[in-house]
Motif scaffolding. Sequence first.
Motif, PDB file in Angstrom:
ATOM      1  N   PRO A 105      16.904   3.842  -1.663  1.00 17.11           N
ATOM      2  CA  PRO A 105      16.361   4.646  -0.567  1.00 17.11           C
ATOM      3  C   PRO A 105      16.724   4.037   0.789  1.00 17.11           C
ATOM      4  O   PRO A 105      17.162   2.881   0.875  1.00 17.11           O
ATOM      5  N   PHE A 129      10.158   1.676   2.917  1.00 14.87           N
ATOM      6  CA  PHE A 129      10.950   2.752   2.316  1.00 14.87           C
ATOM      7  C   PHE A 129      10.057   3.588   1.415  1.00 14.87           C
ATOM      8  O   PHE A 129       9.017   3.118   0.931  1.00 14.87           O
ATOM      9  N   ASP A 130      10.433   4.822   1.222  1.00 11.06           N
ATOM     10  CA  ASP A 130       9.725   5.708   0.296  1.00 11.06           C
ATOM     11  C   ASP A 130      10.145   5.345  -1.125  1.00 11.06           C
ATOM     12  O   ASP A 130      11.318   5.495  -1.498  1.00 11.06           O
ATOM     13  N   SER A 131       9.202   4.857  -1.889  1.00 11.88           N
ATOM     14  CA  SER A 131       9.536   4.342  -3.210  1.00 11.88           C
ATOM     15  C   SER A 131       9.948   5.459  -4.168  1.00 11.88           C
ATOM     16  O   SER A 131       9.203   6.427  -4.356  1.00 11.88           O
ATOM     17  N   LYS A 145       2.361  10.149  -8.552  1.00  8.18           N
ATOM     18  CA  LYS A 145       2.963  10.753  -7.371  1.00  8.18           C
ATOM     19  C   LYS A 145       1.929  11.140  -6.318  1.00  8.18           C
ATOM     20  O   LYS A 145       2.276  11.325  -5.152  1.00  8.18           O
ATOM     21  N   ASP A 148      -0.040   8.682  -2.355  1.00 13.40           N
ATOM     22  CA  ASP A 148       0.937   8.766  -1.274  1.00 13.40           C
ATOM     23  C   ASP A 148       1.179   7.438  -0.566  1.00 13.40           C
ATOM     24  O   ASP A 148       2.323   6.992  -0.412  1.00 13.40           O
ATOM     25  N   ARG A 149       0.120   6.797  -0.102  1.00 16.32           N
ATOM     26  CA  ARG A 149       0.301   5.557   0.675  1.00 16.32           C
ATOM     27  C   ARG A 149       0.872   4.432  -0.193  1.00 16.32           C
ATOM     28  O   ARG A 149       1.683   3.631   0.269  1.00 16.32           O
ATOM     29  N   ASN A 151       2.952   4.758  -2.467  1.00 16.89           N
ATOM     30  CA  ASN A 151       4.351   5.039  -2.762  1.00 16.89           C
ATOM     31  C   ASN A 151       5.271   4.859  -1.560  1.00 16.89           C
ATOM     32  O   ASN A 151       6.389   5.373  -1.536  1.00 16.89           O
ATOM     33  N   VAL A 152       4.781   4.130  -0.588  1.00 15.74           N
ATOM     34  CA  VAL A 152       5.636   3.648   0.502  1.00 15.74           C
ATOM     35  C   VAL A 152       5.605   2.125   0.433  1.00 15.74           C
ATOM     36  O   VAL A 152       4.545   1.512   0.557  1.00 15.74           O
ATOM     37  N   HIS A 154       6.367  -1.770   1.558  1.00 19.36           N
ATOM     38  CA  HIS A 154       6.368  -2.467   2.845  1.00 19.36           C
ATOM     39  C   HIS A 154       6.723  -3.936   2.661  1.00 19.36           C
ATOM     40  O   HIS A 154       6.414  -4.550   1.630  1.00 19.36           O
ATOM     41  N   ARG A 209      -0.339  -0.188   1.813  1.00 15.59           N
ATOM     42  CA  ARG A 209      -0.184   0.622   0.599  1.00 15.59           C
ATOM     43  C   ARG A 209      -1.539   1.032   0.013  1.00 15.59           C
ATOM     44  O   ARG A 209      -1.580   1.815  -0.943  1.00 15.59           O
ATOM     45  N   ASP A 239       9.939  -2.032  -6.833  1.00 20.01           N
ATOM     46  CA  ASP A 239      10.112  -1.990  -5.383  1.00 20.01           C
ATOM     47  C   ASP A 239      10.636  -3.319  -4.840  1.00 20.01           C
ATOM     48  O   ASP A 239      11.411  -3.341  -3.866  1.00 20.01           O
TER      49      ASP A 239
END
Length: 413
Positions: A105, A129-131, A145, A148-149, A151-152, A154, A209, A239
Motif C-alpha cells: 500500500p 498506511f491502509d492495511s 473489516k 476501521d481505525r 485497519n490503519v 501507524h 489504532r 503490517d
Amino acid sequence: MSGDAAEPLATIAASVPNVPGDDATASGLPAPGDLSLRDRVVVEVSAAADVVVRTAASTLLAATVTPFSVGRTVARRERDNLGFYAELGALHDPERSFPRPTSMPTVRRKRANHVAQAVANGPVEALAFDSPFEAVNPALRSFWKTLDRNNVAHAQHWRHADGPRPTLCVIHGFLASPYLLNGLFLQLPWFYQAGFDILLYTLPFHGARASRLSPFSGHGFFSHGLTGVAEAMAQAVHDFRIFVDYLESTGVEQIGVTGISLGGYTTSLIGSVDDRMKVVMPNVPVVDIGALVQQWFPASTMVEAGLNWGGIDREISDGSLAYSSALNYQPLVPKERRLIITGLGDRLAPPEQSLRLWRHWDRPAMHWFPGNHLLHVSQPDYLRRMTHFLRDNDFMPDEWRSNNRARVSPPKG
C-alpha cells in the motif's frame, strides 16, 4: 563509539540504578542462592513491587475480557472458530500461519510533532498506511473489516537526513503505545545519536489504532476474545512486514527488531516468520499467554469463566494461543543473531517465560538484570550488552566502522 555518541549513555547511567546483571550460563538463569546479597535484595523488592502492578493490570484485563466471558455472540464466535487456529498452529508452518503481504500500500508520510523532533534531536516522520490485511480465518473477515481505525497501520520513523541507516524497529508492550514513553524508557535517543535510524511500530488496537470508544490503548487486543488475539497477532506481523518492505524500498539494507513484553512476544514471533531481520532482541518477553494469564488473578478467573460459558475445551483454547507463539515455530534468524533480555524480579512476564524461549531457541545469548518489568535496574549494563551484540553481528552505523573507539564499551555510571 565516539565521545559524542557516548555522552547520552553517560547521562542514562547517572539516572538509572546500575546494579550489573550478567549473561545466562549454559544451565540458564542463576538460582537465588547464586546471587550476591545485594542482588537478592534487589530481585525480591523488585518482585514484590511487580506483584502489586500485576494485580492492578490483571484487574484491568479482567474488565477487558468480561464481554468475552459473558457475551453470547463472542462466546459463540469463540466456540465456532478457535479450532481453526489450533489446527493451523499444529502445522508449525509460519508461511501458512502468517502469509506474506501480497500488496504494497501507499505509505503516507508527514512531519511528526515538535516533541518527537526534540526527543530525537533530528528529523522524525509519522508513517501510516491502509492495511490490506484480511483475517486469516475467512469466517472473521467481514467482522475484521469493520474495525476501521485498527485497519490503519501507524509508525514513527526517526531517520537521519543522510540516510538510509541501519534501522532498529521497536515494538511496545500492552497498554504502553505512546512513542514518547517508549523512546525515553528504551533510551532510543542514544541509539539514534549513535547513528541508527529508529522505527517505532504501533501494535493493533493500540494508540491511533484503538477505536474511539476504547477506554484505554490496547483494549481491543483482548476484548474480542481469543479469536481476536489470534487475528490481532496475525495483523501485527503482516503490517510490520509491510513497514519492512517500505524501509527496504527506501534503501535500508540492515533491519533489526526489539520489543518489550507484548512487543517481545511479537518480536520473537517475527524472528520465526521473517528471515530479513539482522538481529532479534526480545526484552522481558511473553511467549505463552495462556500460562501467563493463569498467574494473573482476577483475569484468570474471568478467562476460565468465558471458556466454561462458551463450552470451549482447554486444549482448543491453548492450541489457539500456541498459533501466535514463537514456541510453535522454528526461528529463521540464526542463533548468533538472537539476544534475550529478562528481569529476575519480573512478575508480569516472569523470567520462566524467557527461559522457555531460550531453550526453544537452542540457548542463544541471554542477559539478565535484577529488576522487574517496569524498573529495569542495571539498564545501562544491558544497553552495553546490546551494543556489543549489535557490533558483533556487524549491525552498526558507519560511524562505528570508521571510528576506532567503536570497540570501546559505553561508559559505566
